[in-house]
Design a protein around this motif. Structure first.
Motif, PDB file in Angstrom:
ATOM      1  N   TYR A 144       0.822  -1.208   0.000  1.00 44.60           N
ATOM      2  CA  TYR A 144       0.000   0.000   0.000  1.00 44.60           C
ATOM      3  C   TYR A 144       0.855   1.257   0.000  1.00 44.60           C
ATOM      4  CZ  TYR A 144      -4.240  -2.713   0.569  1.00 44.60           C
ATOM      5  OH  TYR A 144      -5.279  -3.580   0.347  1.00 44.60           O
ATOM      6  N   TRP A 145       1.864   1.332   0.859  1.00 46.32           N
ATOM      7  CA  TRP A 145       2.663   2.561   0.820  1.00 46.32           C
ATOM      8  C   TRP A 145       3.497   2.631  -0.447  1.00 46.32           C
ATOM      9  CZ3 TRP A 145       4.344  -0.246   5.546  1.00 46.32           C
ATOM     10  CH2 TRP A 145       5.577  -0.897   5.402  1.00 46.32           C
ATOM     11  N   GLU A 146       3.867   1.481  -1.006  1.00 53.23           N
ATOM     12  CA  GLU A 146       4.595   1.506  -2.272  1.00 53.23           C
ATOM     13  C   GLU A 146       3.715   2.009  -3.416  1.00 53.23           C
ATOM     14  OE1 GLU A 146       6.006  -2.472  -2.636  1.00 53.23           O
ATOM     15  OE2 GLU A 146       7.628  -2.205  -1.179  1.00 53.23           O
ATOM     16  N   ALA A 147       2.394   1.824  -3.294  1.00 42.69           N
ATOM     17  CA  ALA A 147       1.457   2.321  -4.298  1.00 42.69           C
ATOM     18  C   ALA A 147       1.068   3.773  -4.065  1.00 42.69           C
ATOM     19  CB  ALA A 147       0.205   1.451  -4.319  1.00 42.69           C
ATOM     20  N   GLY A 148       1.573   4.390  -2.988  1.00 41.11           N
ATOM     21  CA  GLY A 148       1.302   5.796  -2.743  1.00 41.11           C
ATOM     22  C   GLY A 148       0.253   6.083  -1.686  1.00 41.11           C
ATOM     23  N   PHE A 149      -0.141   5.066  -0.917  1.00 42.20           N
ATOM     24  CA  PHE A 149      -1.129   5.285   0.142  1.00 42.20           C
ATOM     25  C   PHE A 149      -0.467   5.986   1.324  1.00 42.20           C
ATOM     26  CE2 PHE A 149      -3.322   2.399  -2.478  1.00 42.20           C
ATOM     27  CZ  PHE A 149      -4.666   2.394  -2.126  1.00 42.20           C
ATOM     28  N   THR A 150      -1.174   6.955   1.891  1.00 40.86           N
ATOM     29  CA  THR A 150      -0.677   7.702   3.043  1.00 40.86           C
ATOM     30  C   THR A 150      -1.215   7.162   4.358  1.00 40.86           C
ATOM     31  OG1 THR A 150      -2.525   9.275   2.924  1.00 40.86           O
ATOM     32  CG2 THR A 150      -0.525   9.812   1.669  1.00 40.86           C
ATOM     33  N   ASP A 151      -2.377   6.494   4.313  1.00 38.14           N
ATOM     34  CA  ASP A 151      -3.062   5.994   5.498  1.00 38.14           C
ATOM     35  C   ASP A 151      -3.506   4.559   5.229  1.00 38.14           C
ATOM     36  OD1 ASP A 151      -4.142   8.720   7.238  1.00 38.14           O
ATOM     37  OD2 ASP A 151      -3.526   9.007   5.162  1.00 38.14           O
ATOM     38  N   ILE A 152      -3.176   3.649   6.142  1.00 39.04           N
ATOM     39  CA  ILE A 152      -3.500   2.243   5.947  1.00 39.04           C
ATOM     40  C   ILE A 152      -4.129   1.709   7.221  1.00 39.04           C
ATOM     41  CG2 ILE A 152      -2.620  -0.029   5.273  1.00 39.04           C
ATOM     42  CD1 ILE A 152      -0.055   1.596   4.284  1.00 39.04           C
ATOM     43  N   ALA A 153      -5.374   1.242   7.121  1.00 44.83           N
ATOM     44  CA  ALA A 153      -6.093   0.706   8.274  1.00 44.83           C
ATOM     45  C   ALA A 153      -6.010  -0.819   8.270  1.00 44.83           C
ATOM     46  CB  ALA A 153      -7.551   1.145   8.243  1.00 44.83           C
ATOM     47  N   LEU A 154      -5.681  -1.388   9.419  1.00 41.71           N
ATOM     48  CA  LEU A 154      -5.609  -2.840   9.574  1.00 41.71           C
ATOM     49  C   LEU A 154      -6.943  -3.378  10.080  1.00 41.71           C
ATOM     50  CD1 LEU A 154      -2.154  -3.180  11.390  1.00 41.71           C
ATOM     51  CD2 LEU A 154      -2.606  -2.985   8.937  1.00 41.71           C
ATOM     52  N   VAL A 155      -7.324  -4.539   9.576  1.00 45.82           N
ATOM     53  CA  VAL A 155      -8.469  -5.285  10.095  1.00 45.82           C
ATOM     54  C   VAL A 155      -7.922  -6.534  10.781  1.00 45.82           C
ATOM     55  CG1 VAL A 155     -10.596  -6.508   9.563  1.00 45.82           C
ATOM     56  CG2 VAL A 155      -9.923  -4.537   8.168  1.00 45.82           C
ATOM     57  N   GLN A 156      -8.099  -6.650  12.078  1.00 49.24           N
ATOM     58  CA  GLN A 156      -7.749  -7.895  12.765  1.00 49.24           C
ATOM     59  C   GLN A 156      -8.962  -8.809  12.717  1.00 49.24           C
ATOM     60  OE1 GLN A 156      -5.564  -9.813  13.751  1.00 49.24           O
ATOM     61  NE2 GLN A 156      -6.260 -10.998  15.490  1.00 49.24           N
ATOM     62  N   VAL A 157      -8.849  -9.914  11.975  1.00 43.25           N
ATOM     63  CA  VAL A 157      -9.976 -10.816  11.757  1.00 43.25           C
ATOM     64  C   VAL A 157     -10.296 -11.575  13.043  1.00 43.25           C
ATOM     65  CG1 VAL A 157     -10.799 -12.817  10.473  1.00 43.25           C
ATOM     66  CG2 VAL A 157      -9.434 -11.056   9.316  1.00 43.25           C
ATOM     67  N   GLY A 158     -11.587 -11.604  13.386  1.00 44.00           N
ATOM     68  CA  GLY A 158     -12.049 -12.374  14.532  1.00 44.00           C
ATOM     69  C   GLY A 158     -12.456 -11.511  15.694  1.00 44.00           C
ATOM     70  N   GLY A 159     -13.761 -11.394  15.919  1.00 46.77           N
ATOM     71  CA  GLY A 159     -14.243 -10.528  16.989  1.00 46.77           C
ATOM     72  C   GLY A 159     -13.762 -10.929  18.363  1.00 46.77           C
ATOM     73  N   ASP A 160     -13.555 -12.226  18.584  1.00 50.95           N
ATOM     74  CA  ASP A 160     -13.128 -12.708  19.891  1.00 50.95           C
ATOM     75  C   ASP A 160     -11.616 -12.660  20.064  1.00 50.95           C
ATOM     76  OD1 ASP A 160     -15.760 -13.256  20.521  1.00 50.95           O
ATOM     77  OD2 ASP A 160     -15.653 -15.342  19.853  1.00 50.95           O
ATOM     78  N   HIS A 161     -10.905 -12.114  19.097  1.00 47.73           N
ATOM     79  CA  HIS A 161      -9.442 -12.134  19.149  1.00 47.73           C
ATOM     80  C   HIS A 161      -8.845 -10.727  19.082  1.00 47.73           C
ATOM     81  CE1 HIS A 161     -10.538 -16.229  18.045  1.00 47.73           C
ATOM     82  NE2 HIS A 161      -9.399 -16.599  18.561  1.00 47.73           N
ATOM     83  N   GLN A 162      -9.623  -9.727  19.499  1.00 50.80           N
ATOM     84  CA  GLN A 162      -9.106  -8.372  19.528  1.00 50.80           C
ATOM     85  C   GLN A 162      -8.244  -8.141  20.780  1.00 50.80           C
ATOM     86  OE1 GLN A 162      -9.791  -6.438  16.658  1.00 50.80           O
ATOM     87  NE2 GLN A 162     -10.576  -8.474  16.134  1.00 50.80           N
ATOM     88  N   ASP A 163      -8.667  -8.685  21.916  1.00 50.48           N
ATOM     89  CA  ASP A 163      -7.918  -8.448  23.157  1.00 50.48           C
ATOM     90  C   ASP A 163      -6.498  -8.987  23.063  1.00 50.48           C
ATOM     91  OD1 ASP A 163     -10.097  -7.211  24.268  1.00 50.48           O
ATOM     92  OD2 ASP A 163     -10.726  -8.932  25.480  1.00 50.48           O
ATOM     93  N   SER A 164      -6.347 -10.217  22.567  1.00 49.20           N
ATOM     94  CA  SER A 164      -5.006 -10.796  22.463  1.00 49.20           C
ATOM     95  C   SER A 164      -4.164 -10.030  21.450  1.00 49.20           C
ATOM     96  CB  SER A 164      -5.090 -12.271  22.081  1.00 49.20           C
ATOM     97  OG  SER A 164      -5.770 -12.455  20.846  1.00 49.20           O
TER      98      SER A 164
END
Length: 328
Positions: free
Chosen positions: A290-310
């Motif tokens: 993404y940054w190599e393509a020129g993106f300035t802002d990159i949002a991550l999605v952590q898959v799995g609602g029960d796995h955000q705390d870890s």
């Protein structure tokens, strides 16, 4: 510098957990947070779809510094553009200037629920263009009357306007959408790291004399877990729809449709498109496209609602350190 964000996935968590995740993401050091705006999850295994704007109001109150964004709201069918303008202005006040309005042409999955059918992509983009024009007019605080091809507004005025104007970011995917929306938007949203789309956006803005400081905002799913096999299985269970691509995903109407369309996607296929497991360097490599393509802002999605705390407890801070060390 490249900025890194966290995704509040309304499809995989309920509203209280989303607010709690937002606080944890701010504490972990994410620069911004984006929130999906769906009426349904893509797959029933995800299990959630709370109202995005209500949730964001609570998030704005619970956080202090992190920027917020809808990613993305469709202001043409499920919401009338006048209502989106009012929601955005109110949220900007609550967030004290931290909010950006992310808009897009929508998905059948969410918009068909109001019984107005599902237009072709060309018509959806025309509707979005008119909706953005209406929203811009209402953001002035003036009395607005509008009779367009798709929408009517009668004697509408926003009575509560924020001190910081609401910026608009618009999702695009190809040449036509770039040409239409670059002059109407402040920032670009794209779901794939395509340098030609980014370059075309900047060129289109320069051609109309607009400022060159437009942000380019992308998003990438990851599935961090201490056990790679567990991560691959989870990503396949909840995110195998991701392999379908925008052209397919935008037209499917139900979770059953997504299940049917993805029934032959294998776990190993999902792992090819989503970095899975504990290897933070592998995640950095995937994000670097993404940054190599020129993106300035990159949002991550952590898959799995029960796995955000870890994720927050073990991976978020070291991952952000690695991303910031590698990114320009």
């Amino acid at each position: 510098m490249t900025r890194f964000g966290y995704t509040l996935m309304t499809e995989q968590n309920g509203p209280k957990d989303l607010v709690r995740n937002a606080v944890a993401a701010e504490r972990s050091g994410f620069d911004f947070q984006v929130c999906s705006d769906h009426f349904s999850p893509w797959l029933s295994a995800q299990g959630h779809a709370p109202h995005a704007w209500t949730t964001l109001g609570a998030v704005a109150n619970a956080t202090e510094t992190t920027e917020l964004m809808t990613y993305v709201t469709c202001p043409t069918m499920r919401y009338h553009p006048a209502i989106v303008a009012q929601q955005a202005a109110t949220l900007q006040i609550l967030a004290e200037g931290r909010f950006t309005l992310g808009l897009g042409s929508g998905e059948n999955l969410n918009e068909h629920v109001v019984g107005q059918g599902w237009p072709t992509i060309g018509r959806r983009q025309d509707m979005l263009r008119e909706a953005i024009q209406i929203i811009r007019e209402l953001f002035t605080g003036d009395l607005v009357d509008w009779q367009g091809d798709y929408f009517q507004v009668d004697s509408a005025r926003l009575w509560d306007l924020p001190d910081t104007p609401v910026a608009i970011a618009t999702a695009v995917s190809g040449d036509r959408s770039v040409e239409v929306f670059a002059p109407l938007s402040d920032h670009l949203i794209a779901v794939e790291p395509k340098a030609d789309v980014v370059d075309g956006w900047h060129e289109a803005r320069r051609g109309t004399g607009l400022a060159a400081d437009s942000r380019v905002i992308g998003q990438i799913p990851i599935c961090w877990d201490r056990d790679r096999d567990v991560a691959v299985d989870r990503a396949h269970d909840q995110f195998r729809w991701f392999a379908g691509g925008w052209a397919v995903n935008a037209d499917l109407p139900t979770t059953a449709g997504f299940a049917g369309a993805t029934q032959f996607v294998r776990p190993e296929d999902t792992a090819e498109s989503i970095p899975c497991g504990p290897d933070l360097d592998a995640i950095v490599k995937a994000v670097s496209a993404y940054w190599e393509a020129g993106f300035t802002d990159i949002a991550l999605v952590q898959v799995g609602g029960d796995h955000q705390d870890s994720f927050f407890e073990e991976a978020a801070a070291p991952l952000l350190d690695k991303l910031r060390a590698a990114a320009p």
